[in-house]
Scaffold this motif. Sequence first.
Motif, mmCIF file in Angstrom:
data_model
loop_
_atom_site.group_PDB
_atom_site.id
_atom_site.type_symbol
_atom_site.label_atom_id
_atom_site.label_comp_id
_atom_site.label_asym_id
_atom_site.label_seq_id
_atom_site.Cartn_x
_atom_site.Cartn_y
_atom_site.Cartn_z
ATOM 1 N N HIS A 62 25.327 -46.726 -1.683
ATOM 2 C CA HIS A 62 27.242 -46.761 -1.793
ATOM 3 C C HIS A 62 27.346 -46.129 -3.545
ATOM 4 C CE1 HIS A 62 29.351 -49.226 0.329
ATOM 5 N NE2 HIS A 62 28.689 -51.328 0.489
ATOM 6 N N ILE A 63 25.814 -46.302 -4.112
ATOM 7 C CA ILE A 63 26.083 -45.284 -5.274
ATOM 8 C C ILE A 63 25.130 -44.498 -5.707
ATOM 9 C CG2 ILE A 63 27.138 -47.068 -6.610
ATOM 10 C CD1 ILE A 63 24.278 -47.483 -7.562
ATOM 11 N N PHE A 112 31.797 -47.576 -9.607
ATOM 12 C CA PHE A 112 31.835 -48.030 -8.410
ATOM 13 C C PHE A 112 32.319 -48.478 -8.009
ATOM 14 C CE2 PHE A 112 29.767 -49.674 -12.276
ATOM 15 C CZ PHE A 112 29.299 -50.774 -12.263
ATOM 16 N N TYR A 118 23.876 -44.342 -12.927
ATOM 17 C CA TYR A 118 24.070 -45.578 -12.565
ATOM 18 C C TYR A 118 22.776 -46.532 -12.955
ATOM 19 C CZ TYR A 118 27.752 -43.932 -10.033
ATOM 20 O OH TYR A 118 29.212 -42.953 -9.245
ATOM 21 N N LEU A 151 31.314 -52.645 -5.649
ATOM 22 C CA LEU A 151 30.242 -52.521 -4.543
ATOM 23 C C LEU A 151 30.732 -54.299 -5.060
ATOM 24 C CD1 LEU A 151 27.269 -51.784 -6.901
ATOM 25 C CD2 LEU A 151 27.867 -50.785 -4.862
ATOM 26 N N TYR A 209 31.582 -42.121 -14.375
ATOM 27 C CA TYR A 209 30.824 -43.101 -13.202
ATOM 28 C C TYR A 209 31.001 -43.862 -12.875
ATOM 29 C CZ TYR A 209 26.913 -39.359 -15.065
ATOM 30 O OH TYR A 209 26.780 -38.596 -15.114
#
Length: 214
Positions: free
Chosen positions: A158-159, A137, A84, A139, A135
């Motif tokens: 969160h990541i 996420f 990330y 958010l 990847y």
Amino acid sequence: MTESIKVGEHITTNVSIEKADLSVLLEGNKANIFYSDPPWSDGNLKYWNTMRNKMSGTTEDNVITLEEMTLAIQNIIKNHTDGYVVLETGKAAVEFQTNLLKSVVHNIQIFDVFYRSGSRWLPNKILVGATNPKYKFDLDLNGVKCDGFVLPDMIFEHIGKQGDIVLDPFMGLCNTGMAAIKRGMKFAGNEFNSVRYNKALASLEKYRKKYDRA
């Protein structure tokens, strides 16, 4: 060769970005999360160049432009990150640097947050993406007030996961590092300003003693 200082399992260097040997800083690994707050605005970049020349003894015309800074970050992400990407960036530069970084950063999302300046909360931009489209996420950062390490701590929840490597080549006073240590992650950071660097080392040691599981 870049000299490094270790704080427990965390590793740091004190050089200007163009001299940083990321392979040494990361000990041959790739970062799982690239998180940084580089000097994007004209005023911040001018001050950064002034302090950089002062501390390195170089001339005033030896400056790094916004484009050169962005390309340097692009190369770091491309060559030293697999995971990330999070950038705290000024609203004036976000479109420019997004266009330059989109060749190496996928799924880019921009969030509107606030940072503290004295008693005021001022608007800022956060770029979040990944080095590979796989990847994902989820958010929602819009409206977040990111004083201290509140924002990186929230994002890492969160990541990130315990044991991940977090890279910050512009670590400043090390909010990123403190948040990483709190979450049980390994931190790799660089800061050219020796005054800030020494304060960052003290903060890392304090948080290592408080949170490190080792």
